[in-house]
Design a protein around this motif. Sequence first.
Motif, mmCIF file in Angstrom:
data_model
loop_
_atom_site.group_PDB
_atom_site.id
_atom_site.type_symbol
_atom_site.label_atom_id
_atom_site.label_comp_id
_atom_site.label_asym_id
_atom_site.label_seq_id
_atom_site.Cartn_x
_atom_site.Cartn_y
_atom_site.Cartn_z
ATOM 1 N N THR A 193 0.834 -1.197 0.000
ATOM 2 C CA THR A 193 0.000 0.000 0.000
ATOM 3 C C THR A 193 0.870 1.249 0.000
ATOM 4 N N GLY A 194 1.910 1.233 0.829
ATOM 5 C CA GLY A 194 2.812 2.385 0.888
ATOM 6 C C GLY A 194 3.567 2.599 -0.407
ATOM 7 N N TYR A 195 3.985 1.514 -1.040
ATOM 8 C CA TYR A 195 4.694 1.647 -2.311
ATOM 9 C C TYR A 195 3.786 2.266 -3.382
ATOM 10 N N GLU A 196 2.519 1.879 -3.377
ATOM 11 C CA GLU A 196 1.570 2.465 -4.329
ATOM 12 C C GLU A 196 1.336 3.940 -4.007
ATOM 13 N N GLN A 197 1.261 4.265 -2.726
ATOM 14 C CA GLN A 197 1.083 5.665 -2.337
ATOM 15 C C GLN A 197 2.191 6.545 -2.910
ATOM 16 N N VAL A 198 3.444 6.150 -2.692
ATOM 17 C CA VAL A 198 4.543 7.027 -3.107
ATOM 18 C C VAL A 198 4.732 7.023 -4.618
ATOM 19 N N ARG A 199 4.356 5.942 -5.284
ATOM 20 C CA ARG A 199 4.383 5.960 -6.755
ATOM 21 C C ARG A 199 3.448 7.047 -7.257
ATOM 22 N N SER A 200 2.223 7.106 -6.695
ATOM 23 C CA SER A 200 1.234 8.092 -7.109
ATOM 24 C C SER A 200 1.686 9.509 -6.746
ATOM 25 N N VAL A 201 2.211 9.687 -5.545
ATOM 26 C CA VAL A 201 2.642 11.015 -5.104
ATOM 27 C C VAL A 201 3.783 11.527 -5.977
ATOM 28 N N ALA A 202 4.752 10.682 -6.275
ATOM 29 C CA ALA A 202 5.872 11.110 -7.120
ATOM 30 C C ALA A 202 5.383 11.516 -8.507
ATOM 31 N N ALA A 203 4.440 10.755 -9.058
ATOM 32 C CA ALA A 203 3.889 11.100 -10.365
ATOM 33 C C ALA A 203 3.173 12.446 -10.310
ATOM 34 N N ALA A 204 2.423 12.675 -9.235
ATOM 35 C CA ALA A 204 1.708 13.946 -9.097
ATOM 36 C C ALA A 204 2.683 15.112 -8.983
ATOM 37 N N LEU A 205 3.748 14.945 -8.208
ATOM 38 C CA LEU A 205 4.732 16.016 -8.066
ATOM 39 C C LEU A 205 5.449 16.297 -9.382
ATOM 40 N N ALA A 206 5.535 15.270 -10.240
ATOM 41 C CA ALA A 206 6.161 15.450 -11.553
ATOM 42 C C ALA A 206 5.187 16.011 -12.577
ATOM 43 N N GLY A 207 3.932 16.179 -12.182
ATOM 44 C CA GLY A 207 2.924 16.726 -13.089
ATOM 45 C C GLY A 207 2.233 15.709 -13.963
ATOM 46 N N ASP A 208 2.475 14.426 -13.746
ATOM 47 C CA ASP A 208 1.849 13.368 -14.548
ATOM 48 C C ASP A 208 0.615 12.857 -13.816
ATOM 49 N N LEU A 209 -0.484 13.606 -13.915
ATOM 50 C CA LEU A 209 -1.684 13.255 -13.164
ATOM 51 C C LEU A 209 -2.350 11.996 -13.697
ATOM 52 N N GLU A 210 -2.166 11.711 -14.971
ATOM 53 C CA GLU A 210 -2.753 10.478 -15.514
ATOM 54 C C GLU A 210 -2.153 9.268 -14.802
ATOM 55 N N ALA A 211 -0.837 9.262 -14.652
ATOM 56 C CA ALA A 211 -0.183 8.156 -13.950
ATOM 57 C C ALA A 211 -0.487 8.201 -12.458
ATOM 58 N N ALA A 212 -0.561 9.398 -11.900
ATOM 59 C CA ALA A 212 -0.816 9.543 -10.475
ATOM 60 C C ALA A 212 -2.186 8.998 -10.086
ATOM 61 N N ASP A 213 -3.156 9.139 -10.997
ATOM 62 C CA ASP A 213 -4.520 8.679 -10.709
ATOM 63 C C ASP A 213 -4.734 7.218 -11.070
ATOM 64 N N ARG A 214 -3.788 6.617 -11.741
ATOM 65 C CA ARG A 214 -3.936 5.226 -12.174
ATOM 66 C C ARG A 214 -3.635 4.278 -11.011
ATOM 67 N N VAL A 215 -4.437 3.241 -10.866
ATOM 68 C CA VAL A 215 -4.205 2.242 -9.826
ATOM 69 C C VAL A 215 -3.320 1.139 -10.401
ATOM 70 N N GLU A 216 -2.203 0.877 -9.749
ATOM 71 C CA GLU A 216 -1.264 -0.128 -10.244
ATOM 72 C C GLU A 216 -0.999 -1.208 -9.197
ATOM 73 N N LEU A 217 -1.997 -1.476 -8.371
ATOM 74 C CA LEU A 217 -1.805 -2.434 -7.285
ATOM 75 C C LEU A 217 -3.076 -3.232 -7.047
ATOM 76 N N VAL A 218 -2.921 -4.523 -6.863
ATOM 77 C CA VAL A 218 -4.024 -5.391 -6.449
ATOM 78 C C VAL A 218 -3.621 -5.996 -5.106
ATOM 79 N N LEU A 219 -4.426 -5.743 -4.079
ATOM 80 C CA LEU A 219 -4.100 -6.222 -2.745
ATOM 81 C C LEU A 219 -4.696 -7.599 -2.492
ATOM 82 N N PRO A 220 -4.053 -8.402 -1.638
ATOM 83 C CA PRO A 220 -4.623 -9.691 -1.260
ATOM 84 C C PRO A 220 -5.870 -9.498 -0.419
ATOM 85 N N VAL A 221 -6.780 -10.444 -0.501
ATOM 86 C CA VAL A 221 -8.001 -10.395 0.291
ATOM 87 C C VAL A 221 -7.744 -11.070 1.620
ATOM 88 N N THR A 222 -8.239 -10.470 2.678
ATOM 89 C CA THR A 222 -8.049 -11.057 3.996
ATOM 90 C C THR A 222 -9.268 -11.861 4.394
#
Length: 460
Positions: free
Chosen positions: A386-415
């Motif tokens: 979850t944290g890795y996905e957070q910082v991927r999105s934040v870094a993209a947003a800071l770089a101005g790439d909102l398309e990548a920042a808004d994209r979900v690139e993680l599937v979490l396991p079900v508990t």
Amino acid sequence: MSAPAITSSGLPVAVIGAGPIGLAAAAHLVERGLQPLVLEAGPRAGTAVEEWAHMRLFSPWSEATDPAAEKILAPTGWSRPDAATYPTGGDWAKGYLQPLADALGDKIRTGATVTGVSRAGRDRIVDADREAQPFVVHVQYTDGREERITARAVIDASGTWAIPSPAGGSGLPALGEKAAADRITYRVPDLKDPAVRARYAGRRTAVIGSGASAFTALAYLADLAKAGEGAGTKAVWILRRGISGSTFGGGSADQLPARGALGLAAKAAVDDGHADAVTGFRMQAVERDGERLVLVAEDGRRLEPVDEVIVLTGFRPDLSFLSEIRLGLDERLQAPIALAPLIDPNQHSCGTVYPHGHRELAHPEQGIYLVGMKSYGRAPTFLAMTGYEQVRSVAAALAGDLEAADRVELVLPVTGVCGGAGLYDEQPAAVEEVAGCCAPAPAVRTVQPAAAQEGGCCGS
């Protein structure tokens, strides 16, 4: 006439904390062509993780490393360990975090404690030209030096490991809790250490908490009770709620098998008589009885004296150095307002919190993000992924790439432990930096129990 704006062009992004999520943030910023400056209070990267080096994550290596970080490590000859194995905190720090920090080189500063963050020339009251000003990060070094670092943005990945929650059922320390500090620990003890082992062997220990760390402590103590020198070792497991079908987690239904096994190990400790469960016990006072302690509940119940107390009721974020920044935090969880409903422990566990990014982590003060375990405030069940996905999105947003920042690139396991109100009444020990779990950093600390690994474990 207002003062001219100070341009942020060319300034670094300050990253607070060189744990798993802080280092991953640096890696994603580098990948985006931005300049990170990571400020770590400890003497080296992963210092907080090293404090629970004896515990095992319940996330395997395949989920414990960040893709952007692996790209930085690849030229150094680093190769990820067996993806299916579960690292200890020590393995994680030595085999991944420190090599990553070495690869990032002078982008990491250790022995650097952040004591304050503000806007240049603006306290939290001033509106005029506020967003045009860069951030100023106040740093205290271990050699006594002070520095003011100007930054274009701030990513706070400092975790929650430093502030454990108290034993008191009201959220405040119980009466006498501080005075009994010599008999109380707020971390899962390393019972492989001979000195620590001697402290608990043959003694009666109260374990307070209902999360992964409490499960770990119960499993450790049960293992000690079965060892030769551990005869007479007994745990008293104190829960603020009752025992139900969800108390021991998801078991075999949990798609994080090590986490499921951890709950089963705790159940076995109770079933085998190595631990007695006391339910509905909300601590009000800790009283001395010679060299032992008597725990007193809000309803007046008094337990038989114990020799030691292990308090594992979660962790809290340190917001003191952000007092001049305008944060939007949920009044209950101390998590970002948009994120809080997604992680409410009354409704969610690890697998039911869908991946999120820069929008959910945003604050009224643009350009600052709380990420990793710290973004969860007082909520539990944080995963490294979850944290890795957070910082991927934040870094993209800071770089101005909102398309990548808004994209979900993680599937979490079900508990297997998703449920309704009252599923958790505290945060399992873990660290931001203990992100492979619900954390310990630790902090969720995150670990795998004796059933699956030597000695058992937890994870915060």
